[in-house]
Design an enzyme around this catalytic site. Sequence first.
Site, PDB file in Angstrom:
ATOM      1  N   HIS A 266       0.816  -1.208   0.000  1.00 36.49           N
ATOM      2  CA  HIS A 266       0.000   0.000   0.000  1.00 36.49           C
ATOM      3  C   HIS A 266       0.849   1.257   0.000  1.00 36.49           C
ATOM      4  O   HIS A 266       0.502   2.247  -0.657  1.00 36.49           O
ATOM      5  CB  HIS A 266      -0.957   0.030   1.190  1.00 36.49           C
ATOM      6  N   GLY A 306      -7.079   5.046  -8.415  1.00 33.31           N
ATOM      7  CA  GLY A 306      -6.126   5.946  -9.057  1.00 33.31           C
ATOM      8  C   GLY A 306      -4.684   5.640  -8.699  1.00 33.31           C
ATOM      9  O   GLY A 306      -3.784   6.423  -9.006  1.00 33.31           O
ATOM     10  N   LYS A 307      -4.449   4.495  -8.072  1.00 31.79           N
ATOM     11  CA  LYS A 307      -3.096   4.130  -7.655  1.00 31.79           C
ATOM     12  C   LYS A 307      -2.330   3.413  -8.767  1.00 31.79           C
ATOM     13  O   LYS A 307      -1.102   3.357  -8.745  1.00 31.79           O
ATOM     14  CB  LYS A 307      -3.162   3.270  -6.388  1.00 31.79           C
ATOM     15  N   ILE A 308      -3.070   2.858  -9.699  1.00 32.76           N
ATOM     16  CA  ILE A 308      -2.514   2.264 -10.916  1.00 32.76           C
ATOM     17  C   ILE A 308      -3.242   2.901 -12.087  1.00 32.76           C
ATOM     18  O   ILE A 308      -4.472   3.006 -12.077  1.00 32.76           O
ATOM     19  CB  ILE A 308      -2.694   0.735 -10.932  1.00 32.76           C
TER      20      ILE A 308
END
EC number: 2.5.1.46
Length: 342
Positions: A266, A306-308
């Site tokens: 994370h 929105g992390k990838i």
Amino acid sequence: MKAKDIVLKKSEKIEGVEVKGPWLDDAQSLEEVVSYYYRIGFQATHLGRAIEIWRKVEEKRERGEEIRVFLGYTSNIISSGLREIIAWLVKEKKVDVIVTTAGGVEEDFIKSLKPFILGDWEVDDAELRKKGVNRIGNIFVPNDRYIEFEKYMIPFFERVLKIEEKLSRPLTASEFIYEMGRYMDEKLGKEKEKSVIYWAYKNNIPIFCPAITDGSIGDMLYFFKEERRDSRLIIDIANDIVKLNNLAITAKETASIILGGSLPKHAIINANLFRGGTDYAIYISTAVPWDGSLSGAPPREGVSWGKIKAKADYVEVWGDATLIFPILVWMVMKARGQGYAQ
């Protein structure tokens, strides 16, 4: 409709890669066998994709293109023999940023003092406790390793305290680990050359550990501060999050390679949220998604946060990293000329 028409329903023509494995009479090496993985199906195909993605990243870096590689792993990865593979990657500057747990730091140091021992899953754990032997799966860690570790850590804490007094501020966890690398360089022998921390220090590759106290280092800090109630030794976590996030924000492109789940996973993908997501992602995990845990969350779930990036090149390989990661690293770093079998 007749039963035969139901059973033998006509199908539409589809295009794609033929499922095919290696014919062993023709294969001349393990690399040739692995070159078929992409075509074998199931998780072999996912491992083939992981090889393809990491090769793409590595080839871009060799051409001078900027891709910042983040590597995350849990402590059990360092407990195992994957430690030496990760140390090699750091030595060769194949990664730029590391995030791990406390065990991923301290066990690397401890292994530079005394080795862990291969044991067994099926043992009497109460008997092991009587003998002062700790178990990590089928790996045994005699308690004298931690006793030896304390002999080094207490003087190291004194050293950190002097550095902090000189700087008039606490060290961040990543600075603390950097100083551990310097300490290893000064105090330890040849075995330090298989250490992740040592090579990270030598190559100035930051190791972030937001939960630095969640392990033996925390135990030693407890003893240290209990015996020195007036000690001002502090490890700063807040400024490390700024540094980690900025390493993602300032990168032209990023790749995230994550072994296991938990905090390292994370921390890396959340840092990449600040730049609109990572461009490349490889997950190796045994965690399942149906309990809603972060450890089990597949890459596409990271897209929703929105992390990838939606257009990122990503894959998750389900399986034990001790089986998968050595093959992946070898095929990317040492067998580059071996492409997919046709």
